[in-house]
Design a protein around this motif. Sequence first.
Motif, mmCIF file in Angstrom:
data_model
loop_
_atom_site.group_PDB
_atom_site.id
_atom_site.type_symbol
_atom_site.label_atom_id
_atom_site.label_comp_id
_atom_site.label_asym_id
_atom_site.label_seq_id
_atom_site.Cartn_x
_atom_site.Cartn_y
_atom_site.Cartn_z
ATOM 1 N N PRO A 92 0.795 -1.219 0.000
ATOM 2 C CA PRO A 92 0.000 0.000 0.000
ATOM 3 C C PRO A 92 0.839 1.287 0.000
ATOM 4 O O PRO A 92 0.320 2.353 -0.243
ATOM 5 N N GLY A 93 2.097 1.191 0.258
ATOM 6 C CA GLY A 93 2.932 2.391 0.292
ATOM 7 C C GLY A 93 4.377 2.021 0.571
ATOM 8 O O GLY A 93 4.746 0.853 0.544
ATOM 9 N N TYR A 94 5.157 3.002 0.837
ATOM 10 C CA TYR A 94 6.571 2.767 1.136
ATOM 11 C C TYR A 94 6.945 3.517 2.407
ATOM 12 O O TYR A 94 6.239 4.415 2.850
ATOM 13 N N ARG A 95 8.047 3.115 2.978
ATOM 14 C CA ARG A 95 8.574 3.777 4.165
ATOM 15 C C ARG A 95 10.009 4.177 3.852
ATOM 16 O O ARG A 95 10.818 3.352 3.442
ATOM 17 N N LEU A 96 10.300 5.433 4.048
ATOM 18 C CA LEU A 96 11.650 5.938 3.795
ATOM 19 C C LEU A 96 12.557 5.493 4.936
ATOM 20 O O LEU A 96 12.290 5.760 6.100
#
Length: 170
Positions: free
Chosen positions: A142-146
Amino acid sequence: LSVSAERQVDNDTLVAVMSAQQEGNDPSRLAREVNQRIQQAVARARGNPDISVQTLGYETRPVYRKEALAGWRVRQSIRLESQESAALSKLIGELQQELGVDSISYAISPERRKQSEDLLISEAIARFKQRAEMVSAEIGHPGYRLVEMNVNTTGHSPGPLQVRAMAMEA
């Protein structure tokens, strides 16, 4: 992910290095003459607020002919810089009566460099976000994490600015 942004940036600063040099048998007389010519050039350059001037290296060297000391060579240089090319070119022409031209080049001013770098960093970060979202969607997350980001600029000449980052949840 690794992304970069680059753009051609026009030079906006003219830089000239000029020098005075004398040869002879009396090093103290030679030093006085060279120093006088440089001081006059510095005073002339400081008469124009658009031109910055900086004294550079000074040297006194022995001159040998057939392995015997034949005299001395004294040399001193100045660096002239301006964003007003016409004014600096005129000054260079006038100073050539007393000084030699070692080099003339163009550069990017610190102000223009910073402005360009700021724009390119923003552009690279936008590209990174777009790519990270695309990769997340492609692998079904669903998304990314930096996790880590490194922003690098060349710092000395025109070239690409890079923004690198490690992303994605495990």
